[in-house]
Scaffold this active site. Structure first.
Site, PDB file in Angstrom:
ATOM      1  N   ASN A 130       0.768  -1.121  -0.041  1.00  0.00           N
ATOM      2  CA  ASN A 130       0.011  -0.232   0.050  1.00  0.00           C
ATOM      3  C   ASN A 130       0.958   1.209   0.033  1.00  0.00           C
ATOM      4  OD1 ASN A 130      -1.722   1.778   0.438  1.00  0.00           O
ATOM      5  ND2 ASN A 130      -2.403   1.507   2.679  1.00  0.00           N
ATOM      6  N   TRP A 131       0.940   1.878  -1.107  1.00  0.00           N
ATOM      7  CA  TRP A 131       2.137   2.990  -1.278  1.00  0.00           C
ATOM      8  C   TRP A 131       1.338   4.272  -0.344  1.00  0.00           C
ATOM      9  CZ3 TRP A 131       3.631   2.692  -7.130  1.00  0.00           C
ATOM     10  CH2 TRP A 131       4.503   1.460  -7.458  1.00  0.00           C
ATOM     11  N   LYS A 132       0.108   4.244  -0.460  1.00  0.00           N
ATOM     12  CA  LYS A 132      -0.794   5.481   0.233  1.00  0.00           C
ATOM     13  C   LYS A 132      -0.316   6.582  -0.634  1.00  0.00           C
ATOM     14  CE  LYS A 132      -0.074   3.330   4.767  1.00  0.00           C
ATOM     15  NZ  LYS A 132       0.016   3.374   6.196  1.00  0.00           N
ATOM     16  N   HIS A 164      -9.541   1.398   5.065  1.00  0.00           N
ATOM     17  CA  HIS A 164      -8.227   1.517   5.830  1.00  0.00           C
ATOM     18  C   HIS A 164      -8.443   2.476   7.010  1.00  0.00           C
ATOM     19  CE1 HIS A 164      -3.990   2.647   7.024  1.00  0.00           C
ATOM     20  NE2 HIS A 164      -3.779   1.599   6.031  1.00  0.00           N
ATOM     21  N   GLU A 210      -6.622   4.983   8.068  1.00  0.00           N
ATOM     22  CA  GLU A 210      -6.518   6.350   7.598  1.00  0.00           C
ATOM     23  C   GLU A 210      -7.593   6.919   6.976  1.00  0.00           C
ATOM     24  OE1 GLU A 210      -2.810   5.687   5.454  1.00  0.00           O
ATOM     25  OE2 GLU A 210      -1.743   4.954   7.508  1.00  0.00           O
ATOM     26  N   GLU A 226      -5.349  -4.901  10.878  1.00  0.00           N
ATOM     27  CA  GLU A 226      -4.212  -3.795  11.042  1.00  0.00           C
ATOM     28  C   GLU A 226      -4.461  -2.930  12.434  1.00  0.00           C
ATOM     29  OE1 GLU A 226      -2.267  -2.622   6.979  1.00  0.00           O
ATOM     30  OE2 GLU A 226      -3.939  -1.359   7.522  1.00  0.00           O
ATOM     31  N   GLY A 246       2.568   2.152  10.905  1.00  0.00           N
ATOM     32  CA  GLY A 246       3.721   3.639  10.899  1.00  0.00           C
ATOM     33  C   GLY A 246       4.322   3.500  12.168  1.00  0.00           C
ATOM     34  N   SER A 274       3.537  -1.961  10.218  1.00  0.00           N
ATOM     35  CA  SER A 274       5.029  -1.999  10.495  1.00  0.00           C
ATOM     36  C   SER A 274       5.697  -3.439  10.027  1.00  0.00           C
ATOM     37  CB  SER A 274       5.493  -1.588  11.936  1.00  0.00           C
ATOM     38  OG  SER A 274       4.711  -0.372  12.391  1.00  0.00           O
TER      39      SER A 274
HETATM   40  P1  PGA Z   1       2.888   0.464   7.851  1.00  0.00           P
HETATM   41  O1  PGA Z   1       1.482   0.709   7.013  1.00  0.00           O
HETATM   42  O2  PGA Z   1       3.578  -0.714   6.964  1.00  0.00           O
HETATM   43  O3  PGA Z   1       3.830   1.783   7.074  1.00  0.00           O
HETATM   44  O4  PGA Z   1       2.884   0.299   9.084  1.00  0.00           O
HETATM   45  C1  PGA Z   1       0.636  -0.400   7.046  1.00  0.00           C
HETATM   46  C2  PGA Z   1      -0.577   0.111   6.233  1.00  0.00           C
HETATM   47  O5  PGA Z   1      -1.280   1.345   6.748  1.00  0.00           O
HETATM   48  O6  PGA Z   1      -1.327  -0.651   5.512  1.00  0.00           O
END
Ligand code: PGA
Length: 264
Positions: free
Chosen positions: A11-13, A105, A107, A172, A178, A217
């Site tokens: 997931n590049w966001k 997600h 976010e 998640e 993160g 992470s």
């Molecule tokens: P991260 O993100 O690996 O940077 O913790 C994972 C995600 O949000 O899907």
């Protein structure tokens, strides 16, 4: 017995600039061609909307647009078309070659106020367009510390998934995203056992195995321990998917950790 596929999803966001994203897709594709993972190992990269067409071209050029290496998007609108300024429908994503879409997600739940009901509408719309939804669930730190993780996960599964859901679930924990912190092996095992026990109630059947992934992470260092959990079918990777070598290392670590299980 059919082999259950395993997934490594990147997931590049909103993080890779255009030219960087195209180069990243190219480097990952070439790494995969150099050392092809076994056919049960499916890799998916999810660039921002603006890079989907370019990344699709890269995959086509490398001859890699297939089940084993596919492209996904990071969200979609819950309708096929209409007066929805700034939104992207699942049909628009499939037209660009996306085969998966990440939905719910944390976010998006947090920054866009997406509720379970909205996410379920998106799942319906994506499924109708023939795109596989990857639905994220997970508790916040305070919810975990107050002992409410189980009820949060139950309500997210009940609220975000459709009956007879045919997609992927990604666990998640919000506190792991993160942060550089991953749950202990025991905690992850407990949560996955719980999620596996909750799924059949929502699916209304227990004869299909919905892949369940872990995200938060993930690096190649923790991948072997994470993938040794038999309830788990892969990982959803954020920051470590933004560098070709670290992403390829995760794919290799996940493959090695899975090989003894899948060949038995
Ligand atoms: P991260 O993100 O690996 O940077 O913790 C994972 C995600 O949000 O899907």
């Amino acid at each position: 017995m059919r082999t259950v596929p395993k997934f490594v999803i990147g997931n590049w966001k909103m993080q890779a600039r255009h030219s960087y994203g195209l180069q990243l897709a190219c480097d990952i594709a070439r790494g995969i061609k150099e050392v092809p993972p076994p056919s049960f190992m499916h890799t998916v990269i999810c660039p921002p909307f603006t890079q989907l067409a370019g990344v699709h071209d890269v995959l086509e050029k490398e001859g890699l647009n297939s089940d084993v290496f596919a492209m996904g998007a990071q969200d979609c609108y819950p309708a096929a078309s209409g007066p929805f300024t700034g939104d992207i429908s699942p049909q628009m994503l499939t037209a660009l070659g996306a085969r998966y879409v990440i939905l719910g997600h944390s976010e998006r739940r947090q920054n866009h106020g997406e509720t379970n009901a909205v996410i379920r509408q998106k799942v319906k719309a994506a499924t109708a367009a023939g795109i596989t939804p990857i639905v994220c669930i997970g508790e916040h730190l305070a919810e975990r510390n107050e002992g409410r993780a189980a009820s949060i996960l139950a309500s997210q599964i009940e609220g975000s998934l459709t009956r007879g859901f045919r997609g992927i679930v990604a666990y998640e924990p919000v506190w792991a995203i993160g942060s550089g912190i991953t749950p202990s092996h025991e905690e992850l095992q407990r949560k996955l056992t719980l999620i596996r026990s909750l799924l059949p109630m929502r699916l209304m059947t227990d004869d299909i195995r919905v892949p369940v992934l872990y995200g938060g992470s993930v690096t190649s260092v923790q991948t072997p321990s994470i993938m040794s959990i038999k309830e788990l079918d892969g990982v959803l990777v954020g920051s470590a998917s933004l560098e070709a070598q670290s992403f390829l290392d995760i794919i290799r670590a996940a493959t090695e950790a899975t090989l003894p299980q899948s060949s038995s």
